[in-house]
Scaffold this active site. Sequence first.
Site, short mmCIF file in Angstrom:
data_model
loop_
_atom_site.label_atom_id
_atom_site.label_comp_id
_atom_site.label_asym_id
_atom_site.label_seq_id
_atom_site.Cartn_x
_atom_site.Cartn_y
_atom_site.Cartn_z
N LYS A 38 0.79 -1.24 0.00
CA LYS A 38 0.00 0.00 0.00
C LYS A 38 0.82 1.28 0.00
O LYS A 38 0.32 2.34 0.36
CB LYS A 38 -0.98 0.03 1.19
N CYS A 39 2.08 1.15 -0.36
CA CYS A 39 2.93 2.35 -0.39
C CYS A 39 3.24 2.81 -1.82
O CYS A 39 4.04 3.71 -2.02
CB CYS A 39 4.22 2.11 0.37
N THR A 41 3.66 0.33 -4.59
CA THR A 41 4.40 -0.72 -5.30
C THR A 41 4.06 -0.76 -6.78
O THR A 41 4.94 -0.78 -7.65
CB THR A 41 4.03 -2.10 -4.70
N HIS A 80 8.31 -7.16 -0.72
CA HIS A 80 7.79 -6.44 0.45
C HIS A 80 8.64 -6.79 1.69
O HIS A 80 8.35 -6.35 2.79
CB HIS A 80 6.35 -6.87 0.76
N ARG A 102 5.83 5.59 2.27
CA ARG A 102 4.68 6.46 2.18
C ARG A 102 4.30 6.97 3.56
O ARG A 102 4.54 6.29 4.56
CB ARG A 102 3.50 5.66 1.59
N GLY A 227 -5.37 7.06 -5.00
CA GLY A 227 -4.09 7.59 -5.48
C GLY A 227 -3.86 9.03 -5.05
O GLY A 227 -3.32 9.83 -5.82
#
Length: 259
Positions: A38-39, A41, A80, A102, A227
């Site tokens: 969730k950063c 990728t 990850h 993030r 986003g």
Amino acid sequence: MVLYKNYWCRPHLVGKIMLLQDTFKPRKEDIILATQPKCGTTWLKALAFTYLVPFIEIPDPGRDHTYLETIPSPRLLSTHLPLSMLPPETSLRGCRIVYLCREPKDAFVSRCIELDKAFDMFCEGFSPSGPFWNHCLEYWKESLARPNEVLFLKYEELKSHPEQVVRQLAEFLGVPLTAEEESSGVAEEVVKLCSFENLTSLTVNQTGGVDHGNKIFVENSVFFRKGKVGDWANHMSVEMAEKLDRVIEEKLKGSGLSF
Ligand code: A3P
């Protein structure tokens, strides 16, 4: 989830990670895209000019880790995993790493889970590939120790200066934009091609997915939500935000890394 070598991960991944540690032989020419879930990728992979970046700890269906050996150099891989779970040769051989992190509140909200239930756990370090801060810190320290070989990026700078990051990334990957490419607007084109709007408009991302076997089918649409930077404000209370900010500030204290 289970705690393996100080990081939380899904039980079915532990065996795969151990296998990877036994079999993965980092090569000097490798380029590893490292992130937490969730950063960004998917975005980073797109910007690295391909979607076909194998996750080293999760082989494609029907393949095992030995498949990695068959890929010719320079390999573009993704993970990850925290740095401490990659074989030590990753650092010793000078593999290049691009790490994308993030802002933690946005990364947390992006997980689309029951936020209230998961919040305290996240603050205590309990999240896939977490503790969130330790994952960031390991790669941050590596980027300080090996500045020419580890590129440390933030999702937020990618959002605010995408063309600049594309140039930086191209140079880091050993394919700097030529004067001709600059004047014909290649950086802008790459940014447009990999934009949230463009990626979400593709049929493959609306209806496609990947079958990981064991009845696990991951739809590509899960990698796209809004986003945006700062969407946490629409999902978290001020108290929650302040609490997580405090935790992060304390954990990152003295490291030179901040969000
Ligand atoms: P949001 O949930 O905040 O929208 P990952 O690929 O590591 O799972 O990260 C997913 C996050 O990156 C999601 O964040 C997703 O919307 C965002 N994302 C995916 N592609 C993007 C792009 N091209 N530009 C900006 N953000 C993107």
